[in-house]
Each structure stands twice: as C-alpha cells, then as structure tokens.
Design a protein around this motif. Structure first.
Motif, short mmCIF file in Angstrom:
data_model
loop_
_atom_site.label_atom_id
_atom_site.label_comp_id
_atom_site.label_asym_id
_atom_site.label_seq_id
_atom_site.Cartn_x
_atom_site.Cartn_y
_atom_site.Cartn_z
N ILE A 46 10.16 -3.65 -9.16
CA ILE A 46 9.92 -4.23 -7.84
C ILE A 46 8.85 -3.39 -7.17
O ILE A 46 9.05 -2.21 -6.93
CB ILE A 46 11.21 -4.26 -6.99
CG1 ILE A 46 12.30 -5.04 -7.72
CG2 ILE A 46 10.92 -4.86 -5.61
CD1 ILE A 46 13.67 -4.94 -7.06
N GLN A 47 7.71 -4.00 -6.91
CA GLN A 47 6.59 -3.32 -6.27
C GLN A 47 6.47 -3.80 -4.83
O GLN A 47 6.38 -5.00 -4.59
CB GLN A 47 5.29 -3.61 -7.01
CG GLN A 47 5.31 -3.23 -8.45
CD GLN A 47 4.11 -3.75 -9.20
OE1 GLN A 47 3.03 -3.91 -8.63
NE2 GLN A 47 4.28 -4.02 -10.48
N ALA A 48 6.51 -2.87 -3.90
CA ALA A 48 6.37 -3.20 -2.48
C ALA A 48 5.14 -2.48 -1.95
O ALA A 48 4.95 -1.29 -2.20
CB ALA A 48 7.61 -2.78 -1.70
N GLN A 49 4.32 -3.21 -1.20
CA GLN A 49 3.10 -2.62 -0.66
C GLN A 49 2.81 -3.14 0.73
O GLN A 49 2.87 -4.35 0.98
CB GLN A 49 1.93 -2.94 -1.58
CG GLN A 49 0.62 -2.34 -1.12
CD GLN A 49 -0.50 -2.59 -2.10
OE1 GLN A 49 -0.40 -3.42 -2.99
NE2 GLN A 49 -1.58 -1.86 -1.93
N LEU B 26 4.31 6.50 3.03
CA LEU B 26 4.25 5.88 1.73
C LEU B 26 4.09 4.38 1.92
O LEU B 26 4.96 3.72 2.47
CB LEU B 26 5.55 6.19 0.97
CG LEU B 26 5.60 5.84 -0.50
CD1 LEU B 26 4.53 6.62 -1.25
CD2 LEU B 26 6.96 6.20 -1.06
N THR B 27 2.96 3.82 1.50
CA THR B 27 2.70 2.40 1.73
C THR B 27 2.79 1.56 0.46
O THR B 27 2.59 0.36 0.51
CB THR B 27 1.33 2.19 2.39
OG1 THR B 27 0.33 2.73 1.53
CG2 THR B 27 1.27 2.82 3.76
N HIS B 28 3.08 2.20 -0.67
CA HIS B 28 3.23 1.48 -1.93
C HIS B 28 4.33 2.15 -2.74
O HIS B 28 4.30 3.36 -2.93
CB HIS B 28 1.91 1.50 -2.71
CG HIS B 28 1.98 0.71 -3.98
ND1 HIS B 28 2.34 1.26 -5.17
CD2 HIS B 28 1.75 -0.60 -4.22
CE1 HIS B 28 2.33 0.33 -6.11
NE2 HIS B 28 1.97 -0.81 -5.55
N ILE B 29 5.30 1.36 -3.20
CA ILE B 29 6.39 1.92 -3.99
C ILE B 29 6.71 1.03 -5.18
O ILE B 29 6.44 -0.17 -5.15
CB ILE B 29 7.67 2.14 -3.16
CG1 ILE B 29 8.17 0.81 -2.59
CG2 ILE B 29 7.48 3.16 -2.08
CD1 ILE B 29 9.59 0.87 -2.12
N ASN B 30 7.27 1.62 -6.22
CA ASN B 30 7.78 0.90 -7.38
C ASN B 30 9.24 1.28 -7.56
O ASN B 30 9.56 2.46 -7.63
CB ASN B 30 7.01 1.28 -8.65
CG ASN B 30 5.59 0.77 -8.64
OD1 ASN B 30 5.30 -0.28 -8.09
ND2 ASN B 30 4.70 1.52 -9.25
#
Length: 123
Positions: free
Chosen positions: A71-74, A4-8
């Motif tokens: 919070i968006q992490a990519q 998983l390379t993108h999460i919210n």
C-alpha cells in the motif's frame, strides 16, 4: 519539520479478509487504505486529523489469499483547501520485475482549525 509525505506499507491477504473463493473483499481493503491515507499528513495537524471530505476508490484487479500487497500513500497536493493523498495498492508479478495495480484511491482532507504549518509561521 521533516514530514514524511510518501510511505509504503506491506499487507498480506488473509482468509479473514477474503470470501469463500479466496478473493480479497474490497471493503476490507478500503478500510485498511482509509487508515493509511492519513499517515502522510499527520505532521501537518496540531490535533486529530479530521475525517476526509472527499474520496475516490477503484478496484482494478482481484487479490487472493496469501498475496503480498504494498500500500503506497503519497501526499500529492497541499493547498488552501486541504491535502490530497493518493493511494495505490500493488502486487509484484512473479514472472517479471513489474507490479500490477490492485486498486487506487484518492482522499481529500480539509484544513480544519490550525495546522502545524500555521502555528509554525505564527512563531
């Protein structure tokens, strides 16, 4: 491996995370996004994720008590030096379908020891 390379991640500002005037404290938000930053790269390490070696953190706007943030992490880059994770914290605007940026950050994680990908190639 499907990493998983993108999460919210949803985050609601509480009284404990704000000052007497109801403004979100930047150090509380920083601590939260620091934890979230390692999520997109967890699958690349066999053991514990090393501490980040480089970061940039910038507050753009204030958030207040009871604001609902995302919070968006990519994972934005993977190279021979390590991994670069971009974080953007947004808040939905009530009057429109747009989101305003509360803060942004960039974290650099080093390659330390063998990663999952390295061990996969060795097999």
């Amino acid at each position: 491996m499907n990493t998983l390379t993108h999460i919210n991640i949803p985050y609601t500002v509480t009284k404990n995370a704000s000052n007497a005037n109801g403004f979100l404290l930047p150090n509380i938000l920083y601590d939260k996004i620091k934890k979230v930053a390692s999520t997109p790269i967890k699958g690349f390490y066999l053991q514990d994720i090393p501490e980040f070696t480089d970061y940039k953190f910038r507050m753009h706007k204030n958030a207040f008590v009871n604001d609902k943030l995302t919070i968006q992490a990519q994972l934005v880059r993977q190279d021979t030096n390590g991994y670069l994770v971009n974080i953007i914290v947004t808040k939905a605007k009530k009057a429109s379908n747009r989101h305003e940026t509360i803060c942004s950050a960039l974290f650099g994680f080093p390659l330390k020891g063998k990663t999952y990908q390295d061990s996969k190639r060795a097999c």
